[in-house]
Structures are given as C-alpha cells and as structure tokens.
Scaffold this motif. Structure first.
Motif, mmCIF file in Angstrom:
data_model
loop_
_atom_site.group_PDB
_atom_site.id
_atom_site.type_symbol
_atom_site.label_atom_id
_atom_site.label_comp_id
_atom_site.label_asym_id
_atom_site.label_seq_id
_atom_site.Cartn_x
_atom_site.Cartn_y
_atom_site.Cartn_z
ATOM 1 N N ILE A 229 0.730 -5.739 -6.067
ATOM 2 C CA ILE A 229 -0.259 -4.194 -5.825
ATOM 3 C C ILE A 229 -1.083 -4.382 -4.653
ATOM 4 N N LYS A 230 -1.701 -5.417 -4.629
ATOM 5 C CA LYS A 230 -2.735 -5.608 -3.531
ATOM 6 C C LYS A 230 -2.016 -5.474 -2.147
ATOM 7 N N TYR A 231 -1.004 -6.184 -1.936
ATOM 8 C CA TYR A 231 -0.069 -6.091 -0.914
ATOM 9 C C TYR A 231 0.260 -4.733 -0.402
ATOM 10 N N LEU A 232 1.201 -3.993 -1.486
ATOM 11 C CA LEU A 232 1.449 -2.577 -1.256
ATOM 12 C C LEU A 232 0.374 -1.808 -0.943
ATOM 13 N N LEU A 233 -0.852 -1.823 -1.655
ATOM 14 C CA LEU A 233 -1.838 -0.648 -1.477
ATOM 15 C C LEU A 233 -2.602 -0.979 -0.438
ATOM 16 N N PHE A 234 -2.838 -2.366 -0.044
ATOM 17 C CA PHE A 234 -4.236 -2.314 0.853
ATOM 18 C C PHE A 234 -3.651 -3.444 1.901
ATOM 19 N N LYS A 235 -2.562 -4.229 1.967
ATOM 20 C CA LYS A 235 -2.386 -5.189 3.071
ATOM 21 C C LYS A 235 -1.034 -4.836 3.922
ATOM 22 N N ARG A 236 -0.199 -4.068 3.575
ATOM 23 C CA ARG A 236 1.115 -3.861 4.489
ATOM 24 C C ARG A 236 0.614 -3.026 5.486
ATOM 25 N N PRO A 237 1.319 -3.101 6.678
ATOM 26 C CA PRO A 237 1.153 -2.498 7.860
ATOM 27 C C PRO A 237 1.374 -1.023 8.082
#
Length: 322
Positions: free
Chosen positions: A56-64
């Motif tokens: 969730i962290k990656y999908l919401l806040f980290k992916r470009p």
C-alpha cells in the motif's frame, strides 16, 4: 541449521502445512481489491499483512504514477510486491546491505544426523546486495519464487525468531521484541530489571495498533505514513489512509476516512470508515454504558480508539466486522 535454531530453537522442528502452502497471492487484477494480498488464517497471515502495508505504501506514495489503489494490473502487482519486499529487506539491513534467499533444485549442504529434512531449508541459496535498487530488480526478476503456488514464498521471507520481533522488523527495520517506546531498565516499582527490555526507538513509515493491555508506544501509533498493521484479537489486518498529511496536520484528524482490509477471501471490497474525533465522544449516543466494551462495540473500533481516543466511527453502511 543456524536458521532453524534461530527460528525454532532446534534443528528438528519444521514448518507445518499451513506455512508451507502460503505465498504472496494477490486478489484479481483490475478489481476493486487488486492492490490486496489474499491471506488465510494462521501465523503466515501476520507476515502477509505486514508486507501488505508496504505494498500500500508503494502504490499510494512511492510509485512514479498517479497514486491510486484501483485497477492495478498484474505487472503492477508484481512491481509492488518486489518493491515492498526490497524495501523491508533493505531497511532491515540498516540501508547498507540486503540478502535474498531463494530455493534451488539441489541441496546446498549435507545435513547432519541431528537435522530433520524439510526439502526446503537445505536448498536455500543466499544472494547479497549492496544497493537497494539491485535488490528490487533481483526480486522482480525472480518474483515467481514469492508469488506462485508451491513457492513457499512466505517462509522465504520469514526466518526470524519472534512474532513481535518479526513484525517490528518488517515495519521498522529493527527486530525489537516489544512495542513500547525506548528501553526499559526498571520495573514499575523502580527496581532495576535483570536485563533491559528493548522497544521501538524511532518512528518508521509503518505503524502498529493493538487493543490489549500491552501498551503500544507513540512511535508505532504515529508512523510517518498513515498505514498501520493491526492486531485484532490475534488476527492481523491493515488500516490505511491515502491522505498523507493525516499525521502531520492535526486539523486533518478532526474528521477523516480510514480504509480497512483483513486479507480474507470473504472481504469483497475495502471497508471505508469515517472517523470523527471532534463532535462528540464515542459513547455519548449509547444508552448502555455498562459491561464489557468489546461486547458492545466491534474490536476494530476499539483498536482505532487506542490511537484516536474517544473517536466516533461510522462504517458507512458496511455491516461491522472485527
């Protein structure tokens, strides 16, 4: 043999069937739960939900790309899983190194007589990296070792001795055996402890909530990102918000939404809860203020109130569960 001793205390114990069949399986791509891992009951679920928080962290806040949990395709699921696993391993390696274990076709060592074969541990090969991006790329290239049936993907990512220490390791990068802040050297009456008790030393990206007599410290209750792994009656789940400023602007905490996913196949959509901390106390509208709160209010609500004391919670038409 050292891995077995760390995890079980001996070299005879082996993983049971539930652990062996567990892997990182996403829900249907391009669905309203396409961001979510499917997790059955059992010990492996705690690991899966901790990894879910990082996904969730990656999908919401980290992916470009635009941050959105909806309509995640299969390739994006694989990228999210690789990024999550790499993030956890790199943080656990104090951001200097990461080691990935994969199962090879042949045994990598000859077991001793006091070692019980499991046709898994003795086939592990370790791969070490000095850069986080190299770790992520390697995991992505071998993602089938973690997300395919029969891969033992969750066990590959385990091998640590205590569930609390494991969760703290996955969330904070440090395998603290306790969830309070700092280090305790004295007991409640001021007497020195035989050995100091080590807790959580700093805020991390992920948080942790648990409604119990064991007090979770503010470090875990207030992470850098609004994502929490929840321990609700011994079952693990994830609570999150797409609003990054929720934990940095106190005004945002008056009235906001939290999203809840428990990993079970029976949950067909993400539950949205509305949290109101400003208008009235959670018990103000309830005529029965006697008895055990657990019997009158869902355990999830009581867990949320360990962070937002007195909050009123609206399930927005969803039948309350947990």
């Amino acid at each position: 043999m050292s891995l077995r001793k760390i995890l079980f205390g001996n070299t005879f114990h082996i993983f049971n069937y539930e652990w062996k069949k567990s892997f990182f399986k996403f829900r249907e791509p391009h669905s309203n739960l396409s961001y979510a891992l499917e997790a059955e009951r059992g010990g492996a679920r705690a690991v899966q939900m901790a990894v879910q928080a990082h996904i969730i962290k990656y999908l919401l806040f980290k992916r470009p790309v635009d941050s959105d949990l909806g309509e995640v395709g299969e390739k994006e699921q694989e990228r999210a899983l690789a990024a999550a696993l790499a993030d956890i391993l790199w943080t656990a390696g104090e951001e200097h190194t990461a080691t990935v274990s994969l199962v090879t076709p042949e045994r990598c060592f000859t077991p001793h007589l006091d070692y019980k074969l499991d046709n898994f541990t003795e086939k592990l090969q370790l791969f070490s990296f000095k850069k986080k991006e190299d770790t992520r790329k390697f995991i992505y290239e071998h993602i089938q070792c973690f997300n395919e049936e029969g891969s033992h993907g969750v066990i590959l990512f385990l091998y640590i001795h205590s569930l609390t220490a494991l969760l703290n390791l996955l969330m904070t990068g440090r395998a603290s055996p306790n969830v309070f802040n700092g280090t305790l050297s004295y007991d409640e009456d001021g007497s020195p402890l035989p050995q100091p008790l080590h807790g959580v030393l700093a805020r991390s990206d992920m948080g942790y909530l648990h409604w119990s007599r064991e007090q979770v410290g503010s470090m875990l209750k207030t992470p850098k990102l609004p994502i929490w792994v929840c321990n609700i009656n011994g079952s693990y789940s994830v609570l999150f918000s797409p609003t990054r400023s929720l934990l940095s602007d106190w005004k945002m905490e008056h009235h906001f939404h939290l999203y809840f996913y428990n990993g079970q196949a029976t949950q067909c959509s993400t539950a949205m809860l509305t949290i109101d901390t400003h208008s009235h106390h959670w018990e103000a509208g309830n005529g029965d203020n006697q008895g055990d709160p657990e019997r009158r209010f869902p355990s999830l609500e009581m867990t949320i109130r360990t962070k937002w004391e007195g909050a009123a919670i609206d399930w927005n038409g969803t039948v309350p569960f947990f």
